[in-house]
Write a protein that holds these residues in place. Structure first.
Motif, PDB file in Angstrom:
ATOM      1  N   GLY A  78       0.789  -1.220   0.000  1.00 40.46           N
ATOM      2  CA  GLY A  78       0.000   0.000   0.000  1.00 40.46           C
ATOM      3  C   GLY A  78       0.821   1.269   0.000  1.00 40.46           C
ATOM      4  O   GLY A  78       0.270   2.360   0.144  1.00 40.46           O
ATOM      5  N   ARG A  79       2.121   1.139  -0.170  1.00 40.44           N
ATOM      6  CA  ARG A  79       2.993   2.315  -0.170  1.00 40.44           C
ATOM      7  C   ARG A  79       3.679   2.481  -1.522  1.00 40.44           C
ATOM      8  O   ARG A  79       3.842   1.526  -2.276  1.00 40.44           O
ATOM      9  CB  ARG A  79       4.082   2.185   0.905  1.00 40.44           C
ATOM     10  N   ARG A  80       4.111   3.712  -1.804  1.00 37.64           N
ATOM     11  CA  ARG A  80       4.948   3.985  -2.964  1.00 37.64           C
ATOM     12  C   ARG A  80       6.355   3.491  -2.687  1.00 37.64           C
ATOM     13  O   ARG A  80       6.841   3.560  -1.553  1.00 37.64           O
ATOM     14  CB  ARG A  80       4.972   5.483  -3.275  1.00 37.64           C
ATOM     15  N   ALA A  81       7.026   2.994  -3.713  1.00 42.55           N
ATOM     16  CA  ALA A  81       8.384   2.475  -3.533  1.00 42.55           C
ATOM     17  C   ALA A  81       9.102   2.484  -4.870  1.00 42.55           C
ATOM     18  O   ALA A  81       8.488   2.589  -5.938  1.00 42.55           O
ATOM     19  CB  ALA A  81       8.346   1.055  -2.967  1.00 42.55           C
ATOM     20  N   THR A  82      10.425   2.362  -4.791  1.00 40.24           N
ATOM     21  CA  THR A  82      11.224   2.229  -6.004  1.00 40.24           C
ATOM     22  C   THR A  82      12.392   1.305  -5.727  1.00 40.24           C
ATOM     23  O   THR A  82      12.662   0.925  -4.584  1.00 40.24           O
ATOM     24  CB  THR A  82      11.713   3.602  -6.510  1.00 40.24           C
ATOM     25  N   THR A  83      13.098   0.947  -6.781  1.00 38.69           N
ATOM     26  CA  THR A  83      14.331   0.183  -6.705  1.00 38.69           C
ATOM     27  C   THR A  83      15.091   0.477  -7.989  1.00 38.69           C
ATOM     28  O   THR A  83      14.685   1.342  -8.762  1.00 38.69           O
ATOM     29  CB  THR A  83      14.058  -1.318  -6.514  1.00 38.69           C
ATOM     30  N   HIS A  84      16.189  -0.212  -8.201  1.00 43.36           N
ATOM     31  CA  HIS A  84      16.941  -0.002  -9.436  1.00 43.36           C
ATOM     32  C   HIS A  84      16.007  -0.198 -10.627  1.00 43.36           C
ATOM     33  O   HIS A  84      15.199  -1.123 -10.659  1.00 43.36           O
ATOM     34  CB  HIS A  84      18.104  -0.997  -9.497  1.00 43.36           C
ATOM     35  N   TRP A  85      16.121   0.694 -11.621  1.00 47.66           N
ATOM     36  CA  TRP A  85      15.193   0.670 -12.759  1.00 47.66           C
ATOM     37  C   TRP A  85      15.126  -0.697 -13.441  1.00 47.66           C
ATOM     38  O   TRP A  85      14.073  -1.087 -13.961  1.00 47.66           O
ATOM     39  CB  TRP A  85      15.597   1.739 -13.775  1.00 47.66           C
ATOM     40  N   ALA A  86      16.223  -1.440 -13.444  1.00 50.43           N
ATOM     41  CA  ALA A  86      16.231  -2.729 -14.138  1.00 50.43           C
ATOM     42  C   ALA A  86      15.383  -3.775 -13.434  1.00 50.43           C
ATOM     43  O   ALA A  86      15.060  -4.817 -14.031  1.00 50.43           O
ATOM     44  CB  ALA A  86      17.667  -3.240 -14.276  1.00 50.43           C
ATOM     45  N   HIS A  87      15.004  -3.510 -12.157  1.00 48.89           N
ATOM     46  CA  HIS A  87      14.289  -4.525 -11.375  1.00 48.89           C
ATOM     47  C   HIS A  87      12.911  -4.061 -10.910  1.00 48.89           C
ATOM     48  O   HIS A  87      12.251  -4.780 -10.159  1.00 48.89           O
ATOM     49  CB  HIS A  87      15.130  -4.919 -10.157  1.00 48.89           C
TER      50      HIS A  87
ATOM     51  N   LEU B 125      11.418   4.117   3.600  1.00 43.96           N
ATOM     52  CA  LEU B 125      11.997   4.797   2.447  1.00 43.96           C
ATOM     53  C   LEU B 125      12.689   3.791   1.551  1.00 43.96           C
ATOM     54  O   LEU B 125      13.242   2.794   2.030  1.00 43.96           O
ATOM     55  CB  LEU B 125      13.007   5.858   2.876  1.00 43.96           C
ATOM     56  N   THR B 126      12.672   4.053   0.250  1.00 44.88           N
ATOM     57  CA  THR B 126      13.345   3.187  -0.713  1.00 44.88           C
ATOM     58  C   THR B 126      14.098   4.053  -1.723  1.00 44.88           C
ATOM     59  O   THR B 126      13.687   5.172  -2.006  1.00 44.88           O
ATOM     60  CB  THR B 126      12.347   2.297  -1.469  1.00 44.88           C
ATOM     61  N   SER B 127      15.183   3.508  -2.252  1.00 49.71           N
ATOM     62  CA  SER B 127      15.932   4.256  -3.252  1.00 49.71           C
ATOM     63  C   SER B 127      16.156   3.408  -4.484  1.00 49.71           C
ATOM     64  O   SER B 127      16.064   2.174  -4.443  1.00 49.71           O
ATOM     65  CB  SER B 127      17.297   4.700  -2.698  1.00 49.71           C
ATOM     66  N   ALA B 128      16.475   4.082  -5.570  1.00 58.14           N
ATOM     67  CA  ALA B 128      16.944   3.391  -6.770  1.00 58.14           C
ATOM     68  C   ALA B 128      18.396   2.967  -6.527  1.00 58.14           C
ATOM     69  O   ALA B 128      18.882   2.983  -5.398  1.00 58.14           O
ATOM     70  CB  ALA B 128      16.818   4.307  -7.978  1.00 58.14           C
ATOM     71  N   GLY B 129      19.097   2.598  -7.595  1.00 56.55           N
ATOM     72  CA  GLY B 129      20.405   1.999  -7.419  1.00 56.55           C
ATOM     73  C   GLY B 129      21.558   2.983  -7.377  1.00 56.55           C
ATOM     74  O   GLY B 129      21.445   4.138  -7.772  1.00 56.55           O
ATOM     75  N   LYS B 130      22.704   2.481  -6.866  1.00 52.81           N
ATOM     76  CA  LYS B 130      23.991   3.141  -6.907  1.00 52.81           C
ATOM     77  C   LYS B 130      23.936   4.584  -6.402  1.00 52.81           C
ATOM     78  O   LYS B 130      23.749   4.818  -5.233  1.00 52.81           O
ATOM     79  CB  LYS B 130      24.568   3.067  -8.322  1.00 52.81           C
ATOM     80  N   ALA B 131      24.107   5.566  -7.285  1.00 48.11           N
ATOM     81  CA  ALA B 131      24.179   6.960  -6.856  1.00 48.11           C
ATOM     82  C   ALA B 131      22.911   7.404  -6.138  1.00 48.11           C
ATOM     83  O   ALA B 131      22.962   8.239  -5.233  1.00 48.11           O
ATOM     84  CB  ALA B 131      24.449   7.866  -8.050  1.00 48.11           C
ATOM     85  N   ALA B 132      21.752   6.850  -6.517  1.00 42.54           N
ATOM     86  CA  ALA B 132      20.504   7.219  -5.849  1.00 42.54           C
ATOM     87  C   ALA B 132      20.503   6.775  -4.398  1.00 42.54           C
ATOM     88  O   ALA B 132      19.824   7.383  -3.561  1.00 42.54           O
ATOM     89  CB  ALA B 132      19.308   6.619  -6.589  1.00 42.54           C
ATOM     90  N   ALA B 133      21.238   5.711  -4.083  1.00 45.56           N
ATOM     91  CA  ALA B 133      21.365   5.288  -2.689  1.00 45.56           C
ATOM     92  C   ALA B 133      22.054   6.370  -1.871  1.00 45.56           C
ATOM     93  O   ALA B 133      21.677   6.653  -0.725  1.00 45.56           O
ATOM     94  CB  ALA B 133      22.140   3.974  -2.610  1.00 45.56           C
ATOM     95  N   LEU B 134      23.055   7.008  -2.457  1.00 49.17           N
ATOM     96  CA  LEU B 134      23.729   8.120  -1.785  1.00 49.17           C
ATOM     97  C   LEU B 134      22.776   9.297  -1.618  1.00 49.17           C
ATOM     98  O   LEU B 134      22.762   9.959  -0.570  1.00 49.17           O
ATOM     99  CB  LEU B 134      24.953   8.531  -2.581  1.00 49.17           C
ATOM    100  N   ASP B 135      21.960   9.558  -2.631  1.00 50.97           N
ATOM    101  CA  ASP B 135      20.975  10.636  -2.532  1.00 50.97           C
ATOM    102  C   ASP B 135      20.034  10.407  -1.351  1.00 50.97           C
ATOM    103  O   ASP B 135      19.712  11.339  -0.607  1.00 50.97           O
ATOM    104  CB  ASP B 135      20.153  10.732  -3.823  1.00 50.97           C
ATOM    105  N   LEU B 136      19.588   9.164  -1.176  1.00 49.67           N
ATOM    106  CA  LEU B 136      18.670   8.867  -0.083  1.00 49.67           C
ATOM    107  C   LEU B 136      19.371   9.023   1.269  1.00 49.67           C
ATOM    108  O   LEU B 136      18.791   9.570   2.217  1.00 49.67           O
ATOM    109  CB  LEU B 136      18.106   7.455  -0.220  1.00 49.67           C
ATOM    110  N   CYS B 137      20.613   8.578   1.372  1.00 53.68           N
ATOM    111  CA  CYS B 137      21.340   8.723   2.633  1.00 53.68           C
ATOM    112  C   CYS B 137      21.496  10.202   3.002  1.00 53.68           C
ATOM    113  O   CYS B 137      21.295  10.592   4.160  1.00 53.68           O
ATOM    114  CB  CYS B 137      22.696   8.043   2.533  1.00 53.68           C
TER     115      CYS B 137
END
Length: 312
Positions: A113-122, A148-160
């Motif tokens: 029931g929540r919005r989420a993301t992950t690496h675009w390939a998955h 909270l969820t982040s996309a991959g690699k550099a986006a993980a740094l953005d979330l942190c």
């Protein structure tokens, strides 16, 4: 001290784990966070062997739990990890996943029931495997408050960095970003993909435009002003902005004005009216409206929260 627990298990992606460790465990963050690694036993992360300091049950005592990405999304995540993450959230911890760590949160039921993301390939796999999750494939990260969820690699740094900004304000996040030599802020809603990398100054039409705008945030700039400065039509400017930043000129400009207002609220005694003028918002009413929508709190409340920390 706010405890940040990194949940580790075999098969974790070493870059995401390292990014979280650098943001919350080094430099100025050492004064704000107690960072601990939690796992059942020594685990292999890429080619490295990581020795946890505490077991997974300790996640429930943390203020924030971070689940780095893990490599093999074709198998179910470890049951003990899923159970520990669920228990931590039930105990009141803020839980964040980096990259494919979202599959752990989904398995724990935290994304239903929540919005989420992950690496675009998955993102397609995540949506198919967990249909109750509202998967957004085109954003850098998603903040649901306690999850909270982040996309991959550099986006993980953005979330942190976003978490540091939430906890300690814009100046603190900027200090961490300076230490890591990275941009201090990218909006979570920005696209995962841009067709052109963010340009160095001078090697792209917008490379000269960005610093020109940032030096004139106190002025009532329009899209036409930006287009004229970049020597292109407004439509062409919009295409370039979308390609380089993943957003529109006006949205980017508004974001820069709000971020400047955050900094001024933290480091000056200027009134809201004066900050509105200094950031091109015009009036205190306009600043309060846009600031509340973007940051989630009123300017005065933001100042009360972060001013003492900034001075310290």
């Amino acid at each position: 001290m706010h405890t940040v627990a990194l949940a580790v298990t075999d098969g974790m992606l070493h870059l995401e784990l390292s990014l979280a460790y650098e943001v919350f465990g080094g430099g100025p963050a050492e004064d704000w966070y107690e960072l601990v690694l939690c796992g059942q036993e020594a685990v292999r992360v890429g080619r490295f062997l990581v020795e946890p300091e505490r077991d997974l049950d300790a996640l429930a005592q943390a203020g924030t739990v971070i689940v780095p990405g893990w490599a093999d999304i074709d198998v179910d995540p470890p049951a003990d990890l899923v159970a520990a993450v669920r228990a931590a959230h039930e105990a009141g911890a803020r839980v964040a996943s980096l990259c494919t760590g979202a599959f752990v949160l989904a398995a724990a039921g935290l994304l239903d029931g929540r919005r989420a993301t992950t690496h675009w390939a998955h993102t397609g796999v995540l949506a198919a495997r967990h249909p109750r999750v509202e998967v957004h494939p085109d954003v850098l990260y998603v903040d649901n408050g306690s999850v909270l969820t982040s996309a991959g690699k550099a986006a993980a740094l953005d979330l942190c960095l976003h978490l540091v900004r939430r906890d300690h304000g814009s100046s603190a996040a900027n200090a961490v970003a300076r230490r890591l030599v990275v941009p201090p802020h990218r909006e979570g809603g920005q696209a995962q993909f841009v067709t052109t990398p963010v340009p160095e100054r001078g090697d792209h039409p917008l490379g000269e435009l960005f610093p020109w705008v940032l030096a004139r945030l106190d002025q009532p700039l329009t899209v036409e002003d930006l287009a004229r400065r970049a020597n292109m039509s407004a439509r062409n400017l919009g295409r370039h902005f979308r390609a380089v930043t993943g957003t529109t000129p006006l949205r980017w400009l508004l974001t820069q004005r709000v971020r400047r207002a955050q900094e001024l609220l933290e480091v000056t005694d200027d009134s809201v009216e004066r900050i509105a003028a200094a950031t091109g918002m015009g009036t205190a009413t306009t600043l309060r409206r846009h600031f509340g929508r973007t940051v989630g709190v009123a300017p005065d409340a933001y100042r009360r929260t972060f001013r003492a920390r900034t001075r310290a």
